[in-house]
Motif scaffolding. Structure first.
Motif, PDB file in Angstrom:
ATOM      1  N   GLU A 143      -8.419   6.106  -2.186  1.00 60.97           N
ATOM      2  CA  GLU A 143      -9.006   7.192  -1.883  1.00 60.97           C
ATOM      3  C   GLU A 143      -8.421   8.414  -2.855  1.00 60.97           C
ATOM      4  OE1 GLU A 143      -8.969   8.402   2.136  1.00 60.97           O
ATOM      5  OE2 GLU A 143     -10.266   9.848   1.969  1.00 60.97           O
ATOM      6  N   TYR A 150       0.968  -1.206   0.145  1.00 64.73           N
ATOM      7  CA  TYR A 150      -0.009  -0.003   0.051  1.00 64.73           C
ATOM      8  C   TYR A 150       0.996   1.192   0.180  1.00 64.73           C
ATOM      9  CZ  TYR A 150      -2.928  -3.633   2.214  1.00 64.73           C
ATOM     10  OH  TYR A 150      -3.481  -4.630   2.241  1.00 64.73           O
ATOM     11  N   LEU A 199      -5.305   6.493   1.407  1.00 63.43           N
ATOM     12  CA  LEU A 199      -4.925   5.418   0.639  1.00 63.43           C
ATOM     13  C   LEU A 199      -4.676   6.135  -0.673  1.00 63.43           C
ATOM     14  CD1 LEU A 199      -4.094   2.463   0.354  1.00 63.43           C
ATOM     15  CD2 LEU A 199      -6.429   1.966  -0.102  1.00 63.43           C
ATOM     16  N   GLU A 232      -3.001  -7.216   9.751  1.00 64.83           N
ATOM     17  CA  GLU A 232      -2.658  -6.131  10.052  1.00 64.83           C
ATOM     18  C   GLU A 232      -1.277  -5.469   9.197  1.00 64.83           C
ATOM     19  OE1 GLU A 232      -0.412  -8.435  13.571  1.00 64.83           O
ATOM     20  OE2 GLU A 232       0.965  -6.479  13.117  1.00 64.83           O
ATOM     21  N   GLN A 233      -1.199  -4.372   9.133  1.00 61.93           N
ATOM     22  CA  GLN A 233      -0.249  -3.824   8.131  1.00 61.93           C
ATOM     23  C   GLN A 233       0.986  -3.393   8.807  1.00 61.93           C
ATOM     24  OE1 GLN A 233      -2.551  -0.575   6.668  1.00 61.93           O
ATOM     25  NE2 GLN A 233      -2.774  -1.651   4.493  1.00 61.93           N
ATOM     26  N   TYR A 291      -3.058   0.609  -3.783  1.00 58.16           N
ATOM     27  CA  TYR A 291      -2.790  -0.484  -3.353  1.00 58.16           C
ATOM     28  C   TYR A 291      -2.574  -1.701  -4.287  1.00 58.16           C
ATOM     29  CZ  TYR A 291      -7.640  -1.584  -3.464  1.00 58.16           C
ATOM     30  OH  TYR A 291      -9.016  -2.110  -3.895  1.00 58.16           O
ATOM     31  N   TYR A 317       0.308   5.252   1.374  1.00 58.35           N
ATOM     32  CA  TYR A 317      -0.567   6.295   1.910  1.00 58.35           C
ATOM     33  C   TYR A 317      -0.041   7.500   1.962  1.00 58.35           C
ATOM     34  CZ  TYR A 317      -3.121   2.230   4.118  1.00 58.35           C
ATOM     35  OH  TYR A 317      -3.795   1.316   4.465  1.00 58.35           O
ATOM     36  N   GLN A 321       0.128  11.180   4.340  1.00 61.47           N
ATOM     37  CA  GLN A 321      -0.430  11.632   5.643  1.00 61.47           C
ATOM     38  C   GLN A 321      -0.275  13.169   5.902  1.00 61.47           C
ATOM     39  OE1 GLN A 321       1.365  10.219   9.592  1.00 61.47           O
ATOM     40  NE2 GLN A 321      -0.599  10.110  10.462  1.00 61.47           N
ATOM     41  N   PHE A 365       4.478  -0.953   8.449  1.00 57.73           N
ATOM     42  CA  PHE A 365       4.746   0.426   7.945  1.00 57.73           C
ATOM     43  C   PHE A 365       6.255   0.721   7.783  1.00 57.73           C
ATOM     44  CE2 PHE A 365       0.678   2.657   7.310  1.00 57.73           C
ATOM     45  CZ  PHE A 365      -0.015   1.877   8.191  1.00 57.73           C
ATOM     46  N   GLY A 366       6.526   1.136   6.632  1.00 57.93           N
ATOM     47  CA  GLY A 366       7.768   1.826   6.445  1.00 57.93           C
ATOM     48  C   GLY A 366       8.059   3.021   7.333  1.00 57.93           C
ATOM     49  N   GLY A 379      -4.024  16.453  10.320  1.00 53.21           N
ATOM     50  CA  GLY A 379      -5.552  16.323  10.900  1.00 53.21           C
ATOM     51  C   GLY A 379      -6.318  15.519   9.663  1.00 53.21           C
ATOM     52  N   MET A 380      -5.494  14.709   8.932  1.00 57.33           N
ATOM     53  CA  MET A 380      -6.123  13.735   7.904  1.00 57.33           C
ATOM     54  C   MET A 380      -5.938  12.266   8.129  1.00 57.33           C
ATOM     55  SD  MET A 380      -7.665  16.131   5.930  1.00 57.33           S
ATOM     56  CE  MET A 380      -7.982  15.529   4.202  1.00 57.33           C
ATOM     57  N   GLY A 381      -5.152  12.030   8.908  1.00 54.14           N
ATOM     58  CA  GLY A 381      -4.920  10.765   9.368  1.00 54.14           C
ATOM     59  C   GLY A 381      -4.306  10.123   7.853  1.00 54.14           C
ATOM     60  N   LEU A 382      -4.245   8.844   7.711  1.00 50.43           N
ATOM     61  CA  LEU A 382      -3.631   8.190   6.505  1.00 50.43           C
ATOM     62  C   LEU A 382      -4.677   7.897   5.518  1.00 50.43           C
ATOM     63  CD1 LEU A 382      -1.581   5.528   8.775  1.00 50.43           C
ATOM     64  CD2 LEU A 382      -0.496   7.028   7.068  1.00 50.43           C
ATOM     65  N   PHE A 434       3.796   7.137   3.283  1.00 54.15           N
ATOM     66  CA  PHE A 434       4.183   5.859   3.963  1.00 54.15           C
ATOM     67  C   PHE A 434       3.817   4.667   3.153  1.00 54.15           C
ATOM     68  CE2 PHE A 434       5.367   6.948   8.188  1.00 54.15           C
ATOM     69  CZ  PHE A 434       4.728   8.257   8.451  1.00 54.15           C
TER      70      PHE A 434
END
Lengths: 109, 114
Positions: free
Chosen positions: B59, B33, B45, B102-103, B48, B35, B37, B105-106, B40-43, B90
């Motif tokens: 998204e 995946y 996508l 579960e993921q 993928y 992403y 970041q 992350f780098g 205030g926006m989170g992660l 990420f």
């Protein structure tokens, strides 16, 4: 449209307090609910929840999923300054993961 | 095990320049995946790859392209960088197991477009 909502978006507490972080989701073909902790860099995995009503615990952290309400909570008891971080909630479907905006937790001595 | 690695760690681009972000995982995961970041926006996508040989839009795919080079590597390309693409990127991977996973992350790439 798939979405994940978290509340509160930010929180400041004193060491020793107990906090509850909330997550709600609307995801097609929901499979699991995940919690991550993000400090300065990449998110690190905390919990994966797939079954409703079964609490998962790791030390002072615990989490539970309510599939009927499409929600989950993350509890942290006896908070420490090292708990200061952004806590991310994510909901997975078959082939992707949707993240919420995160809750920024600050624990002050 | 190195887990998920990303290069570069930091990058500054001028508007209109192109670049490729590299990601590799050594956990033999099927899914990878990308992403971004933002505060205030989170992660969110971007793209993928559920398995080697397949890629799908997430998204926020506009302005990006991806290549799943092999099972280990998944690259993200910005063809003509814009200031709106200033973000932390990420890469993540996961092992698809019955749709429950579960993921990992780098460390992230901090990109600034001026």
């Amino acid at each position: 449209e798939d979405k994940v909502v978290q509340s509160p978006l930010s929180l400041v507490v004193h060491e020793g307090d107990t906090v509850t972080l909330n997550c709600s989701y609307e995801v097609t073909n929901f499979r699991s609910l995940l919690w991550y902790k993000q400090e300065k860099k990449a998110p690190t995995f905390l919990f994966m929840l797939t079954s409703s009503g079964i609490e998962k615990k790791s030390g002072r952290l615990s989490s539970i999923l309510d599939k009927k309400e499409l929600s989950s909570i993350l509890n942290i008891t006896a908070t420490q300054t090292g708990d200061s971080a952004i806590y991310l909630c994510a909901a997975s479907s078959y082939d992707k993961v949707i993240f919420g905006p995160g809750t920024s937790l600050s624990v002050i001595p | 095990n190195a887990g998920v690695t990303q290069t570069p760690k930091f990058q500054v681009l001028k508007t209109g320049q192109s670049m490729t972000l590299q990601c590799a995982q050594d956990m033999n995961h099927n899914s990878m995946y990308w992403y971004r970041q933002d505060p205030g926006m989170g992660l969110r996508l971007i793209y993928y790859s559920a398995s080697e040989g397949t890629t799908d839009k997430g998204e926020v795919p506009n302005g990006y392209n991806v290549s799943r080079l092999n099972k280990r590597e998944f690259s993200l390309r910005l063809e003509s960088a814009a200031p709106s693409q200033t973000s932390v990127y990420f890469c993540a991977s996961s092992e698809l197991a019955g749709g429950v996973y579960e993921q990992y992350f780098g460390p992230g790439t901090r990109l600034t477009v001026t």
